[in-house]
Design a protein around this motif. Structure first.
Motif, mmCIF file in Angstrom:
data_model
loop_
_atom_site.group_PDB
_atom_site.id
_atom_site.type_symbol
_atom_site.label_atom_id
_atom_site.label_comp_id
_atom_site.label_asym_id
_atom_site.label_seq_id
_atom_site.Cartn_x
_atom_site.Cartn_y
_atom_site.Cartn_z
ATOM 1 N N LEU A 172 -7.067 8.432 -3.459
ATOM 2 C CA LEU A 172 -5.731 8.265 -2.859
ATOM 3 C C LEU A 172 -4.768 7.840 -3.959
ATOM 4 O O LEU A 172 -3.601 8.206 -3.963
ATOM 5 N N ILE A 173 -5.292 7.021 -4.881
ATOM 6 C CA ILE A 173 -4.494 6.607 -6.037
ATOM 7 C C ILE A 173 -5.323 6.833 -7.302
ATOM 8 O O ILE A 173 -6.537 6.641 -7.289
ATOM 9 N N PRO A 202 -7.538 1.730 -1.301
ATOM 10 C CA PRO A 202 -6.758 0.594 -0.783
ATOM 11 C C PRO A 202 -7.469 -0.190 0.317
ATOM 12 O O PRO A 202 -7.237 -1.390 0.482
ATOM 13 N N ALA A 203 -8.364 0.485 1.062
ATOM 14 C CA ALA A 203 -9.076 -0.194 2.154
ATOM 15 C C ALA A 203 -9.859 -1.401 1.657
ATOM 16 O O ALA A 203 -10.071 -2.368 2.401
ATOM 17 N N HIS A 235 -6.140 -1.414 -6.756
ATOM 18 C CA HIS A 235 -6.570 -0.960 -8.080
ATOM 19 C C HIS A 235 -6.773 0.551 -8.008
ATOM 20 O O HIS A 235 -7.271 1.053 -6.993
ATOM 21 N N HIS A 236 -6.408 1.272 -9.071
ATOM 22 C CA HIS A 236 -6.556 2.734 -9.019
ATOM 23 C C HIS A 236 -8.023 3.174 -8.942
ATOM 24 O O HIS A 236 -8.313 4.307 -8.596
ATOM 25 N N ILE A 289 0.841 -1.203 0.000
ATOM 26 C CA ILE A 289 0.000 0.000 0.000
ATOM 27 C C ILE A 289 0.874 1.250 0.000
ATOM 28 O O ILE A 289 0.647 2.178 -0.783
ATOM 29 N N GLY A 290 1.905 1.273 0.843
ATOM 30 C CA GLY A 290 2.841 2.401 0.845
ATOM 31 C C GLY A 290 3.521 2.558 -0.510
ATOM 32 O O GLY A 290 3.719 3.675 -1.001
#
Length: 268
Positions: A199-200, A123-124, A118-119, A93-94
């Motif tokens: 986030l991503i 991430p959660a 996945h973008h 994740i980082g």
């Protein structure tokens, strides 16, 4: 002679390692030594509150505090320098967040039996899927806290001795297990913060090169979950390490070192 030397120079890479939950930069020691012997640069990061970082758990309540050592390091790299970013387990994740923030500084992101989000979704989602897919009694003597309530994934985790011995370090040498028992620390999972949209993104993280290394015999991130993550977000390439267990960097440092160098050369 000069050209041969220059070719050699061009093939050297800078590997940056991002550890998983409860671990620290120390868990890469065998792999780091192998890569350095071959002339590569290696930076193993201690994330906030991990390894020799002196902060306590309550001092890294935010994911930004936890990832600060990685982000500061990436920030400090010269604009034209690219690194090979390797995330293990929760460190995936980082890795994805660093690829999002510094897409031009990462030649390839390598997910070693790691969370690979996945973008399109936070991430959660991976953290929730992971806990949903685990068999009953999987966690053995791990210590969890549940700040969001028992129906949600845990807030923090500390791997227990039996869990380390039978699951995480099942294929490792006894001294690797001893080192881990002495050095593991509790970690937050940041599930709530990791639920944030954007986030991503596809433009940044999604445009990067990703390689997933499946660790067979992994009792912490079972192969079915690794395969689910791969099908959820196809990487550019999938590699395999047989009979590695979860701590592949300790059980197969020679094989993994070769594999990382091959991947780095390909995505240079």
């Amino acid at each position: 002679m000069q050209t041969h030397h220059m070719q050699q120079q061009q093939q050297l890479h800078h590997f940056v390692f991002v550890h998983g939950s409860c671990h620290g930069a120390w868990c890469w020691f065998k792999l780091a030594a192998k890569l350095k012997l071959d002339g590569h640069r290696v930076t193993a990061i201690d994330l906030g509150g991990s390894g020799v970082d002196t902060r306590r758990l309550h001092e890294v309540r935010l994911v930004s505090e936890y990832l600060e050592p990685l982000m500061s390091f990436m920030e400090s790299l010269p604009e034209n320098e690219k690194v090979v970013l390797v995330g293990h387990s929760y460190g995936g994740i980082g890795t994805s967040l660093a690829m999002e923030r510094f897409p031009a500084k990462v030649s390839v992101g390598i997910f070693l039996s790691a969370y690979m989000p996945h973008h399109d979704s936070p991430p959660a989602v991976l953290i929730q899927e992971y806990f949903k897919r685990l068999p009953q009694d999987f966690a053995m003597d791990c210590e969890f806290t549940f700040e969001e309530g028992l129906e949600h994934p845990p807030s923090s985790v500390l791997f227990g001795t039996s869990f380390l011995k039978e699951k995480a370090y099942s294929n490792c040498q006894l001294e690797d297990l001893e080192l881990a028992m002495a050095l593991v620390k509790p970690s937050w999972l940041y599930t709530k913060e990791m639920g944030g949209e954007d986030l991503i993104t596809e433009e940044r993280y999604g445009s990067g090169k990703r390689v997933f290394i499946v660790c067979e015999g992994d009792n912490v991130l079972p192969v079915e979950i690794q395969k689910w993550m791969i099908s959820n977000y196809e990487p550019h390439e999938v590699k395999r390490i047989e009979e590695a267990g979860h701590m592949a960097m300790l059980t197969k440092p020679h094989q993994l070192s070769q594999l990382l160098q091959e991947i780095a050369a390909k995505y240079n």
